[in-house]
Design a protein around this motif. Structure first.
Motif, PDB file in Angstrom:
ATOM      1  N   PRO A 120       1.246  -1.598  -0.007  1.00  0.00           N
ATOM      2  CA  PRO A 120       0.027   0.196   0.167  1.00  0.00           C
ATOM      3  C   PRO A 120       1.034   1.369   0.108  1.00  0.00           C
ATOM      4  O   PRO A 120       1.929   1.292   0.640  1.00  0.00           O
ATOM      5  N   ALA A 173       0.274   6.655   4.119  1.00  0.00           N
ATOM      6  CA  ALA A 173      -0.535   7.277   3.998  1.00  0.00           C
ATOM      7  C   ALA A 173      -0.338   9.043   4.705  1.00  0.00           C
ATOM      8  O   ALA A 173       0.673   9.277   5.315  1.00  0.00           O
ATOM      9  N   ILE A 213      -8.023   6.887   9.023  1.00  0.00           N
ATOM     10  CA  ILE A 213      -6.719   7.212   7.678  1.00  0.00           C
ATOM     11  C   ILE A 213      -7.517   6.303   6.349  1.00  0.00           C
ATOM     12  O   ILE A 213      -8.134   4.992   6.834  1.00  0.00           O
ATOM     13  N   THR A 214      -7.340   5.877   5.778  1.00  0.00           N
ATOM     14  CA  THR A 214      -7.951   5.831   4.539  1.00  0.00           C
ATOM     15  C   THR A 214      -6.842   4.864   3.934  1.00  0.00           C
ATOM     16  O   THR A 214      -6.218   4.049   4.588  1.00  0.00           O
ATOM     17  N   GLU A 221      -6.486   0.944   3.214  1.00  0.00           N
ATOM     18  CA  GLU A 221      -4.523   0.878   1.949  1.00  0.00           C
ATOM     19  C   GLU A 221      -4.903   0.268   0.857  1.00  0.00           C
ATOM     20  O   GLU A 221      -4.566   0.066  -0.388  1.00  0.00           O
ATOM     21  N   GLU A 275      -6.735   1.897  -1.855  1.00  0.00           N
ATOM     22  CA  GLU A 275      -6.448   3.568  -2.100  1.00  0.00           C
ATOM     23  C   GLU A 275      -5.150   4.089  -2.921  1.00  0.00           C
ATOM     24  O   GLU A 275      -4.352   2.990  -1.824  1.00  0.00           O
ATOM     25  N   ARG A 299      -4.120   6.606  -2.977  1.00  0.00           N
ATOM     26  CA  ARG A 299      -3.765   8.188  -2.913  1.00  0.00           C
ATOM     27  C   ARG A 299      -4.318   8.132  -1.418  1.00  0.00           C
ATOM     28  O   ARG A 299      -5.820   7.980  -0.956  1.00  0.00           O
ATOM     29  N   ARG A 300      -3.587   8.128  -0.781  1.00  0.00           N
ATOM     30  CA  ARG A 300      -4.044   7.845   1.553  1.00  0.00           C
ATOM     31  C   ARG A 300      -3.682   9.003   1.946  1.00  0.00           C
ATOM     32  O   ARG A 300      -2.557   9.919   1.998  1.00  0.00           O
ATOM     33  N   ASP A 323      -4.033  10.240   6.546  1.00  0.00           N
ATOM     34  CA  ASP A 323      -4.056  10.027   7.695  1.00  0.00           C
ATOM     35  C   ASP A 323      -4.590  11.005   8.315  1.00  0.00           C
ATOM     36  O   ASP A 323      -3.939  12.429   8.417  1.00  0.00           O
ATOM     37  N   MET A 334     -10.008   2.950  10.829  1.00  0.00           N
ATOM     38  CA  MET A 334      -9.273   2.576   9.082  1.00  0.00           C
ATOM     39  C   MET A 334      -9.544   1.522   8.503  1.00  0.00           C
ATOM     40  O   MET A 334      -9.566   0.342   8.585  1.00  0.00           O
TER      41      MET A 334
END
Length: 291
Positions: A23, A26, A168-169, A171, A173, A175-176, A178, A252
């Protein structure tokens, strides 16, 4: 139950779950839920459909931490970066950047500025060509927030913010972020305005109305936005929100394989429960009033 992840993102999730793909990291980010009373409403922006992240979704103002947001030159009043670090379980430098980004991004995306001449005052009006020029310079990164405050003789008012959440976006994605969530009241005398840029439109919405619009398909809400609105739907006023004893937990969403398909699970997301709880609380108060 989870959110189906079809197509390319589903395949990416499979690769990550299998350990064949790492991943992306973030980035620290801050989001502010602007609130106003009578009735309690939240400020939402509909992101442009061409945006790389959360295209077309209704979101709260916010964005990534700029490296300059951690600058000690940022004039500051209210709880210290160290105090915010304890709340968010983050280092002092990270906390400084998060709070600064929260105030800066709110001004950039709504025109609302959580700052004043000193620790007891708040800017009353941020309209006018000179304010707009500074706002655009901040967006273009030709002006740092520290320089902006110094030029105008202002201090950031961290006491006007309340910590609310930490997401937290997932894993899966590409584009991540925090992201730490804050809430803040619209300062007296200030008003939001349609500032364009990343926003296709802006609106003040009651939390329950936004949830119902999402359920009907009228608006798109990302899980963190939906979850935050379900929590805020339980309150009647801004004072109630700020009086709430809040403990910050990290959430998350995660991908999982279920019956051969890939779904995204979001812990604690129950908008129907929030609406039911809101209705129950209202009915109880109405009964007490009649008695």
């Amino acid at each position: 139950m989870g959110i189906p992840l079809p197509g390319e993102i589903g395949e990416r999730a499979r690769e990550i779950l299998a350990g064949r793909l790492a991943p992306v990291p973030a980035r620290d980010a801050a989001t502010v839920v602007l609130l106003r009373d009578a009735p309690l409403e939240a400020y939402l922006l509909k992101r442009q459909p061409t945006m790389a992240f959360a295209a077309g979704a209704h979101v709260f103002p916010g964005g990534s931490v700029d490296p300059r947001d951690t600058d000690h030159a940022v004039a500051w009043a209210g709880p210290s970066p160290a105090a915010w670090g304890e709340i968010f379980h983050a280092g002092e430098a990270t906390a400084r950047g998060l709070v600064c980004a929260a105030v800066r991004e709110t001004f950039e995306e709504s025109g609302v500025l959580l700052a004043g001449r000193d620790a007891a005052t708040v800017v009353a009006d941020t309209t006018g060509d000179d304010w707009e020029s500074d706002r655009l310079a901040l967006i273009g990164r030709t002006l740092s927030f520290a320089e902006f405050l110094d030029r105008r003789g202002l201090v950031l008012r961290s006491d006007l913010l309340k910590a609310w959440g930490h997401w937290i976006t997932p894993e899966v994605e590409t584009r991540r972020f925090d992201t730490r969530f804050f809430v803040a009241a619209l300062p007296s005398g200030q008003r939001t305005r349609d500032v364009g840029g990343e926003a296709a439109r802006v609106a003040w919405m009651r939390p329950e109305a936004a949830i119902e619009a999402a359920e009907s398909g009228e608006v798109l809400l990302m899980p963190p936005t939906l979850h935050t609105l379900t929590e805020l739907a339980a309150f009647e006023t801004i004072d109630d929100v700020f009086a709430h004893d809040r403990t910050i937990t990290t959430v998350m969403p995660s991908a999982a394989e279920v019956d051969g398909g890939i779904v995204l699970t979001v812990p604690g997301l129950d908008y129907r429960g929030a609406l039911a709880g809101r209705a129950s609380a209202r009915a109880e108060r109405a009964g007490e009033a009649r008695a």
